[in-house]
Motif scaffolding. Structure first.
Motif, PDB file in Angstrom:
ATOM      1  N   ASP A 112      72.748 -60.582 -17.416  1.00  0.00           N
ATOM      2  CA  ASP A 112      73.187 -59.659 -16.374  1.00  0.00           C
ATOM      3  C   ASP A 112      72.043 -59.186 -15.482  1.00  0.00           C
ATOM      4  O   ASP A 112      72.237 -58.327 -14.630  1.00  0.00           O
ATOM      5  N   LEU A 113      70.845 -59.722 -15.676  1.00  0.00           N
ATOM      6  CA  LEU A 113      69.743 -59.443 -14.765  1.00  0.00           C
ATOM      7  C   LEU A 113      68.817 -60.650 -14.752  1.00  0.00           C
ATOM      8  O   LEU A 113      68.330 -61.069 -15.804  1.00  0.00           O
ATOM      9  N   ALA A 114      68.611 -61.223 -13.581  1.00  0.00           N
ATOM     10  CA  ALA A 114      67.673 -62.328 -13.412  1.00  0.00           C
ATOM     11  C   ALA A 114      66.518 -61.856 -12.548  1.00  0.00           C
ATOM     12  O   ALA A 114      66.724 -61.277 -11.487  1.00  0.00           O
ATOM     13  N   VAL A 115      65.307 -62.096 -13.021  1.00  0.00           N
ATOM     14  CA  VAL A 115      64.112 -61.610 -12.333  1.00  0.00           C
ATOM     15  C   VAL A 115      63.186 -62.785 -12.059  1.00  0.00           C
ATOM     16  O   VAL A 115      62.760 -63.484 -12.988  1.00  0.00           O
ATOM     17  N   GLU A 116      62.884 -62.989 -10.782  1.00  0.00           N
ATOM     18  CA  GLU A 116      61.953 -64.057 -10.418  1.00  0.00           C
ATOM     19  C   GLU A 116      60.520 -63.559 -10.561  1.00  0.00           C
ATOM     20  O   GLU A 116      60.169 -62.483 -10.074  1.00  0.00           O
ATOM     21  N   ILE A 117      59.705 -64.341 -11.230  1.00  0.00           N
ATOM     22  CA  ILE A 117      58.272 -64.058 -11.340  1.00  0.00           C
ATOM     23  C   ILE A 117      57.562 -65.092 -10.465  1.00  0.00           C
ATOM     24  O   ILE A 117      57.262 -66.199 -10.912  1.00  0.00           O
ATOM     25  N   PRO A 118      57.300 -64.770  -9.192  1.00  0.00           N
ATOM     26  CA  PRO A 118      56.786 -65.770  -8.263  1.00  0.00           C
ATOM     27  C   PRO A 118      55.266 -65.891  -8.332  1.00  0.00           C
ATOM     28  O   PRO A 118      54.593 -65.165  -9.062  1.00  0.00           O
ATOM     29  N   LEU A 119      54.744 -66.826  -7.541  1.00  0.00           N
ATOM     30  CA  LEU A 119      53.297 -66.937  -7.404  1.00  0.00           C
ATOM     31  C   LEU A 119      52.763 -65.685  -6.715  1.00  0.00           C
ATOM     32  O   LEU A 119      53.419 -65.120  -5.826  1.00  0.00           O
ATOM     33  N   PRO A 120      51.573 -65.237  -7.082  1.00  0.00           N
ATOM     34  CA  PRO A 120      51.029 -64.012  -6.478  1.00  0.00           C
ATOM     35  C   PRO A 120      50.546 -64.246  -5.050  1.00  0.00           C
ATOM     36  O   PRO A 120      50.041 -65.324  -4.728  1.00  0.00           O
ATOM     37  N   ASP A 121      50.702 -63.248  -4.212  1.00  0.00           N
ATOM     38  CA  ASP A 121      50.110 -63.327  -2.884  1.00  0.00           C
ATOM     39  C   ASP A 121      48.642 -62.931  -2.983  1.00  0.00           C
ATOM     40  O   ASP A 121      48.115 -62.705  -4.069  1.00  0.00           O
ATOM     41  N   GLU A 122      47.970 -62.825  -1.841  1.00  0.00           N
ATOM     42  CA  GLU A 122      46.520 -62.573  -1.869  1.00  0.00           C
ATOM     43  C   GLU A 122      46.200 -61.224  -2.505  1.00  0.00           C
ATOM     44  O   GLU A 122      45.264 -61.102  -3.305  1.00  0.00           O
ATOM     45  N   ALA A 123      46.979 -60.198  -2.163  1.00  0.00           N
ATOM     46  CA  ALA A 123      46.734 -58.875  -2.756  1.00  0.00           C
ATOM     47  C   ALA A 123      46.946 -58.928  -4.269  1.00  0.00           C
ATOM     48  O   ALA A 123      46.213 -58.295  -5.038  1.00  0.00           O
ATOM     49  N   GLY A 124      47.930 -59.690  -4.678  1.00  0.00           N
ATOM     50  CA  GLY A 124      48.173 -59.835  -6.110  1.00  0.00           C
ATOM     51  C   GLY A 124      47.046 -60.550  -6.808  1.00  0.00           C
ATOM     52  O   GLY A 124      46.672 -60.199  -7.944  1.00  0.00           O
ATOM     53  N   ARG A 125      46.468 -61.548  -6.148  1.00  0.00           N
ATOM     54  CA  ARG A 125      45.362 -62.272  -6.764  1.00  0.00           C
ATOM     55  C   ARG A 125      44.139 -61.381  -6.911  1.00  0.00           C
ATOM     56  O   ARG A 125      43.378 -61.501  -7.873  1.00  0.00           O
ATOM     57  N   VAL A 126      43.925 -60.481  -5.949  1.00  0.00           N
ATOM     58  CA  VAL A 126      42.835 -59.508  -6.073  1.00  0.00           C
ATOM     59  C   VAL A 126      43.054 -58.632  -7.299  1.00  0.00           C
ATOM     60  O   VAL A 126      42.139 -58.395  -8.101  1.00  0.00           O
TER      61      VAL A 126
END
Length: 488
Positions: free
Chosen positions: A366-380
């Motif tokens: 009942d809940l699907a959550v995508e864990i995507p590739l990190p953007d630049e801020a996420g990589r920092v």
């Protein structure tokens, strides 16, 4: 010598050896006499009420029976003599042979069993012994024996003798209740896979619960809270939800490319649910899904984690038809009552290959959550998470800019290589080591390494998602609508 004659000769030799192992009358206390003195009548005339106990539950049975017997100040625990013969015979047969040939009271057999993940988490469990005590005013004798596969006994058992038949039923009912209440699995993290170097109990291995905080998880803004509220928040509000007739059972699917942090997110949820029973299944241990569901149902609140569920839950239209393990997973998801405080956490790298029956039927996920590739801020943020203050802001920003399309696993390996380069030069880590490590990982010779770390894998991110999970992205405010951002 014919085959029949050879068999008869071997059988005669076996019987002769077993009879020689029997003690002669008069050699110490006799078991039948001990039982007759305690029960007040010949034990071989009484019915035996037996209950099988799964091998991994014998420690719970031992705890329950010891507690019940301990209420009687005069209780005793005696052993059963007779060599290997005692492992091959039912209690009724054993008493008959004891009456005819004599069967001495022997030493109680014990086996050490794990009760948790710590070095001191263990208990001496009765592997073969006879409890003598009073229960509900009646004398009772209980033979407790553990599983012995080498003797053709895959499960343990409790065999009850008492002159009052109703007492046996009451005793076993209380044993079952106490086994659930006092279970060593309650509040623990376990997996159904043998680990000769771990704290194992009959195929169940106890695991240390992770100790992650929300700050250790880098996900798109608001995503950690969303998952936390669905898994932990429902448990915290279970009474109110039940009062208003709402179900507690829930299924959460974490999907995305390899290395983006699905397992790390699951570890955070385990950290945030201390006191909750958790069963982790992955790979070959997924075959134990029904046992895991039983453990979860009996020890609520509970989590059941199915890692890489695409390995068994592929769409039945793919390949050669349905996989038996797929139906085991579906049955387990359906078999838990809606008011049970049980959360199923599933992870997958291949969301488009998932069986539609798993993703589309209400009450399973009942809940699907995508864990995507990190953007630049996420990589920092990821580099700071793994490197702390080892490198300057400028060096971290430059590394984040150069590592577009990479995963959290890539960031972790980058920091490790930078620190290793510094160690090999007998220096403290410096910005130059981070730059050199990035040069190495981006080199053409490291193409396979980058692939293994999930770098450049793309994945089901953005509007290109299609297949069974596409509908999850259409939910208003769903996790799937979160744009490219940080992840872990």
């Amino acid at each position: 010598m014919s085959g029949d004659q050879e068999f008869l000769e071997q059988f005669r030799n076996l019987v002769t050896r077993l009879l020689h192992e029997l003690p002669s009358p008069g050699q110490g206390p006799q078991l039948v006499a001990e039982l007759e003195g305690h029960l007040g009548e010949p034990p071989d005339n009484l019915p035996v009420v037996s209950e099988d106990v799964p091998a991994h539950r014998m420690v719970d049975a031992d705890i329950a029976l010891a507690e019940i017997a301990g209420r009687d100040p005069g209780h005793r625990l005696v052993g059963i003599g007779g060599g290997d013969m005692r492992h091959h015979m039912t209690l009724g047969d054993l008493l008959q042979h004891g009456r005819m040939h004599g069967l001495a009271v022997g030493q109680v057999d014990y086996v050490q069993a794990a009760t948790g993940p710590g070095e001191n988490d263990h208990r001496g469990v009765v592997a073969l012994g006879m409890w003598l005590f009073a229960y509900q005013g009646a004398p009772v004798a209980v033979r407790q024996q553990s599983a012995r596969p080498q003797y053709g006994r895959p499960s343990g058992s409790l065999d009850v003798l008492t002159p009052v038949s109703a007492v046996a039923d009451s005793l076993l009912a209380e044993v079952r209740a106490l086994m659930e209440e006092r279970s060593v699995f309650r509040g623990q993290v376990v997996t159904f896979s043998g680990d000769p170097y771990g704290h194992e109990l009959a195929g169940v291995t106890f695991l240390e619960r992770p100790g992650l905080s929300a700050d250790d998880v880098v996900l798109p803004e608001g995503l950690v809270e969303r998952v936390h509220h669905h898994v932990v928040g429902i448990a915290e509000q279970r009474d109110r939800l039940r009062h208003h007739g709402q179900h507690l059972k829930r299924g959460v699917l974490l999907y995305g490319p390899p290395g983006t942090g699905k397992t790390h997110t699951m570890r955070y949820l385990l950290s945030a649910t201390r006191g909750t029973t958790a069963v982790l299944l992955s790979g070959g241990s997924l075959q134990h899904i029904h046992t895991a569901a039983k453990v979860a149902r009996a020890h609520q609140p509970a989590l059941v984690v199915l890692e890489d569920c695409d390995l068994v839950a592929e769409d039945r239209s793919i390949g050669m038809g349905g996989k038996p393990l797929l139906f085991e997973v579906l049955d387990a998801l359906d078999g838990i009552d809606g008011d049970a405080d049980v959360a199923f956490l599933l992870t997958t790298n291949r969301v488009t290959d998932l069986e539609r029956a798993l993703t589309q039927r209400p009450g399973r996920v009942d809940l699907a959550v995508e864990i995507p590739l990190p953007d630049e801020a996420g990589r920092v943020r990821l580099l700071r998470l793994y490197a702390g203050e080892l490198f300057s802001d400028e060096a971290v920003a430059a590394a984040a800019e150069r590592s577009a399309g990479t995963t959290a696993s890539f960031a972790k390996e980058l920091v490790r290589r930078a620190v290793l380069k510094a160690a090999l030069e007998w220096q403290d880590p410096q910005d130059g080591h981070l730059t050199a490590a990035m040069d190495d990982l981006l080199a053409d010779s490291e193409t396979l390494t980058r692939s293994l770390l999930g770098a450049g894998t793309g994945g089901p991110s953005g509007p290109a998602v299609a297949g069974p999970m596409a509908e999850f992205r259409m939910w208003p405010g769903s996790a799937g609508e979160v744009g490219p951002s940080t992840t872990r």
